[in-house]
Design a protein around this motif. Structure first.
Motif, PDB file in Angstrom:
ATOM      1  N   GLY A 137      22.127 -67.817  40.057  1.00  0.00           N
ATOM      2  CA  GLY A 137      22.865 -67.989  39.419  1.00  0.00           C
ATOM      3  C   GLY A 137      22.316 -67.324  37.713  1.00  0.00           C
ATOM      4  N   MET A 138      20.888 -67.391  37.916  1.00  0.00           N
ATOM      5  CA  MET A 138      20.055 -67.098  36.786  1.00  0.00           C
ATOM      6  C   MET A 138      20.748 -65.671  36.232  1.00  0.00           C
ATOM      7  SD  MET A 138      15.886 -68.982  36.510  1.00  0.00           S
ATOM      8  CE  MET A 138      16.042 -67.923  35.707  1.00  0.00           C
ATOM      9  N   ARG A 139      20.533 -64.764  36.738  1.00  0.00           N
ATOM     10  CA  ARG A 139      21.083 -63.709  37.026  1.00  0.00           C
ATOM     11  C   ARG A 139      21.955 -62.857  36.105  1.00  0.00           C
ATOM     12  NH1 ARG A 139      19.388 -61.282  42.568  1.00  0.00           N
ATOM     13  NH2 ARG A 139      16.533 -61.075  42.516  1.00  0.00           N
ATOM     14  N   SER A 140      23.086 -63.879  36.818  1.00  0.00           N
ATOM     15  CA  SER A 140      24.321 -64.211  36.253  1.00  0.00           C
ATOM     16  C   SER A 140      24.589 -64.428  35.028  1.00  0.00           C
ATOM     17  CB  SER A 140      25.485 -64.518  37.213  1.00  0.00           C
ATOM     18  OG  SER A 140      25.373 -66.089  37.016  1.00  0.00           O
ATOM     19  N   ASN A 141      23.842 -65.598  34.251  1.00  0.00           N
ATOM     20  CA  ASN A 141      24.061 -65.626  33.844  1.00  0.00           C
ATOM     21  C   ASN A 141      23.349 -64.873  32.101  1.00  0.00           C
ATOM     22  OD1 ASN A 141      25.459 -67.999  33.684  1.00  0.00           O
ATOM     23  ND2 ASN A 141      23.467 -69.414  34.266  1.00  0.00           N
ATOM     24  N   GLN A 147      11.977 -66.556  31.451  1.00  0.00           N
ATOM     25  CA  GLN A 147      12.563 -67.415  32.243  1.00  0.00           C
ATOM     26  C   GLN A 147      12.183 -67.740  33.999  1.00  0.00           C
ATOM     27  OE1 GLN A 147      17.265 -66.065  32.493  1.00  0.00           O
ATOM     28  NE2 GLN A 147      17.466 -66.969  31.059  1.00  0.00           N
ATOM     29  N   GLN A 148      11.603 -66.137  34.485  1.00  0.00           N
ATOM     30  CA  GLN A 148      11.210 -66.499  36.203  1.00  0.00           C
ATOM     31  C   GLN A 148       9.961 -67.486  35.755  1.00  0.00           C
ATOM     32  OE1 GLN A 148      10.338 -62.674  36.620  1.00  0.00           O
ATOM     33  NE2 GLN A 148      13.158 -62.205  38.027  1.00  0.00           N
ATOM     34  N   THR A 149       9.546 -66.843  35.043  1.00  0.00           N
ATOM     35  CA  THR A 149       8.293 -68.241  34.745  1.00  0.00           C
ATOM     36  C   THR A 149       8.295 -69.276  34.171  1.00  0.00           C
ATOM     37  OG1 THR A 149       7.139 -65.631  33.621  1.00  0.00           O
ATOM     38  CG2 THR A 149       5.249 -68.266  33.732  1.00  0.00           C
ATOM     39  N   THR A 150       9.263 -70.165  33.802  1.00  0.00           N
ATOM     40  CA  THR A 150       9.487 -71.286  33.542  1.00  0.00           C
ATOM     41  C   THR A 150      10.030 -71.923  34.188  1.00  0.00           C
ATOM     42  OG1 THR A 150      10.170 -70.688  31.567  1.00  0.00           O
ATOM     43  CG2 THR A 150      11.356 -72.636  31.865  1.00  0.00           C
ATOM     44  N   LEU A 151      11.130 -71.113  35.358  1.00  0.00           N
ATOM     45  CA  LEU A 151      11.565 -71.429  36.618  1.00  0.00           C
ATOM     46  C   LEU A 151       9.871 -71.811  37.778  1.00  0.00           C
ATOM     47  CD1 LEU A 151      13.984 -71.981  38.420  1.00  0.00           C
ATOM     48  CD2 LEU A 151      14.138 -69.371  39.246  1.00  0.00           C
ATOM     49  N   TRP A 176      12.544 -75.349  55.615  1.00  0.00           N
ATOM     50  CA  TRP A 176      12.619 -73.810  54.806  1.00  0.00           C
ATOM     51  C   TRP A 176      13.916 -73.274  54.488  1.00  0.00           C
ATOM     52  CZ3 TRP A 176       9.571 -70.860  52.009  1.00  0.00           C
ATOM     53  CH2 TRP A 176       9.812 -69.847  52.059  1.00  0.00           C
ATOM     54  N   PRO A 177      14.127 -73.433  55.892  1.00  0.00           N
ATOM     55  CA  PRO A 177      15.688 -72.460  55.499  1.00  0.00           C
ATOM     56  C   PRO A 177      16.558 -72.677  54.283  1.00  0.00           C
ATOM     57  CG  PRO A 177      14.911 -73.127  57.755  1.00  0.00           C
ATOM     58  CD  PRO A 177      14.446 -73.492  57.105  1.00  0.00           C
ATOM     59  N   TRP A 178      16.156 -74.004  54.050  1.00  0.00           N
ATOM     60  CA  TRP A 178      17.082 -74.880  53.510  1.00  0.00           C
ATOM     61  C   TRP A 178      16.556 -74.685  51.924  1.00  0.00           C
ATOM     62  CZ3 TRP A 178      21.627 -75.717  54.832  1.00  0.00           C
ATOM     63  CH2 TRP A 178      21.932 -75.879  56.192  1.00  0.00           C
ATOM     64  N   LEU A 179      15.660 -74.928  51.760  1.00  0.00           N
ATOM     65  CA  LEU A 179      14.603 -74.322  50.319  1.00  0.00           C
ATOM     66  C   LEU A 179      14.450 -73.123  49.605  1.00  0.00           C
ATOM     67  CD1 LEU A 179      12.390 -75.567  48.380  1.00  0.00           C
ATOM     68  CD2 LEU A 179      11.167 -74.536  49.721  1.00  0.00           C
ATOM     69  N   LYS A 180      14.873 -72.261  51.076  1.00  0.00           N
ATOM     70  CA  LYS A 180      14.730 -70.717  50.542  1.00  0.00           C
ATOM     71  C   LYS A 180      16.025 -70.845  50.014  1.00  0.00           C
ATOM     72  CE  LYS A 180      13.868 -65.667  52.286  1.00  0.00           C
ATOM     73  NZ  LYS A 180      14.449 -65.685  51.536  1.00  0.00           N
ATOM     74  N   TYR A 181      17.154 -70.930  51.189  1.00  0.00           N
ATOM     75  CA  TYR A 181      18.696 -70.978  50.199  1.00  0.00           C
ATOM     76  C   TYR A 181      18.559 -71.421  48.731  1.00  0.00           C
ATOM     77  CZ  TYR A 181      23.242 -71.658  50.249  1.00  0.00           C
ATOM     78  OH  TYR A 181      25.044 -71.227  50.670  1.00  0.00           O
ATOM     79  N   LEU A 182      18.034 -71.970  48.606  1.00  0.00           N
ATOM     80  CA  LEU A 182      18.791 -73.670  47.209  1.00  0.00           C
ATOM     81  C   LEU A 182      17.717 -72.406  46.235  1.00  0.00           C
ATOM     82  CD1 LEU A 182      19.595 -75.630  45.848  1.00  0.00           C
ATOM     83  CD2 LEU A 182      16.835 -76.610  46.048  1.00  0.00           C
ATOM     84  N   LEU A 183      16.415 -72.034  46.225  1.00  0.00           N
ATOM     85  CA  LEU A 183      15.722 -71.290  45.280  1.00  0.00           C
ATOM     86  C   LEU A 183      16.680 -69.912  44.710  1.00  0.00           C
ATOM     87  CD1 LEU A 183      12.267 -71.651  45.762  1.00  0.00           C
ATOM     88  CD2 LEU A 183      13.481 -73.514  44.440  1.00  0.00           C
ATOM     89  N   ASP A 184      17.153 -69.198  46.253  1.00  0.00           N
ATOM     90  CA  ASP A 184      17.784 -68.294  46.017  1.00  0.00           C
ATOM     91  C   ASP A 184      19.070 -67.958  45.581  1.00  0.00           C
ATOM     92  OD1 ASP A 184      15.566 -66.507  47.814  1.00  0.00           O
ATOM     93  OD2 ASP A 184      16.779 -67.012  49.138  1.00  0.00           O
ATOM     94  N   ARG A 185      19.275 -69.592  45.772  1.00  0.00           N
ATOM     95  CA  ARG A 185      20.940 -69.003  44.491  1.00  0.00           C
ATOM     96  C   ARG A 185      20.640 -69.602  43.549  1.00  0.00           C
ATOM     97  NH1 ARG A 185      23.749 -66.361  46.518  1.00  0.00           N
ATOM     98  NH2 ARG A 185      23.092 -66.472  49.100  1.00  0.00           N
ATOM     99  N   VAL A 186      20.022 -70.326  43.126  1.00  0.00           N
ATOM    100  CA  VAL A 186      19.270 -70.618  41.777  1.00  0.00           C
ATOM    101  C   VAL A 186      19.007 -69.112  41.149  1.00  0.00           C
ATOM    102  CG1 VAL A 186      17.262 -71.564  40.110  1.00  0.00           C
ATOM    103  CG2 VAL A 186      18.612 -72.776  41.743  1.00  0.00           C
ATOM    104  N   ILE A 187      17.674 -68.281  41.884  1.00  0.00           N
ATOM    105  CA  ILE A 187      17.940 -67.161  41.410  1.00  0.00           C
ATOM    106  C   ILE A 187      18.988 -66.074  41.153  1.00  0.00           C
ATOM    107  CG2 ILE A 187      16.352 -65.113  41.264  1.00  0.00           C
ATOM    108  CD1 ILE A 187      14.272 -66.790  42.678  1.00  0.00           C
TER     109      ILE A 187
END
Length: 159
Positions: A155-159, A4-8, A142-153
């Motif tokens: 979200g993937m962990r919680s599923n 999943q991480q590689t796909t992301l 950069w801070p917004w991109l980091k925040y967005l990708l952190d939230r996606v990760i």
């Protein structure tokens, strides 16, 4: 690394390449950040992997092909970014978001200098001052991109 991480990683890099190739008016293109470099920095910082240098080179070659630039120019500069971030990964992860923001700008400046040097050696092309304008937008994004990708990760962990 999980599939999943590689796909992301691949999905985010393809999206970054797509953003860098989208047609925008010239005034917006002057400030367009180096999306692929920002995403490579993020993944080098958060998911250090020996395959990431290979991914950086492959997506750099894809950018070279799509831009019609000298083959290997973007690939070499992105490998340099990946190496530097991977080398100092532990120290960089312990910095504040604002310090990291400035470090990202310095890394992108290094990338810009490498690509400009390659253009100068190959074509005697001298860079213009407005080539530094994307660094300003990278500083803001950069801070917004980091925040967005952190939230996606997360979200993937919680599923």
């Amino acid at each position: 690394m999980k599939p999943q991480q590689t796909t992301l990683i691949h999905l985010s890099l393809l999206l970054a390449v797509l953003f860098s190739m989208m047609p925008f008016p010239e005034t917006i293109r002057l400030f367009m950040p180096y999306w692929t470099g920002l995403v490579i920095i993020y993944w080098s910082l958060n998911r250090p992997d020996k395959n990431l240098i290979l991914y950086a080179f492959a997506y750099g070659l894809l950018l070279d092909i799509l831009n019609g630039s000298l083959l290997g120019k973007h690939g070499f500069s992105m490998v340099a970014i990946t190496f530097l971030v991977s080398k100092f990964n532990t120290q960089l992860r312990m910095t504040s978001i604002w310090q990291l923001d400035l470090i990202v700008v310095v890394l992108l400046l290094n990338d810009l200098l490498i690509r400009s040097l390659i253009d100068w050696l190959a074509y005697q092309h001298t860079p213009e001052f407005n080539a530094l304008l994307p660094l300003l937008s990278a500083l803001i994004l950069w801070p917004w991109l980091k925040y967005l990708l952190d939230r996606v990760i997360i979200g993937m962990r919680s599923n």
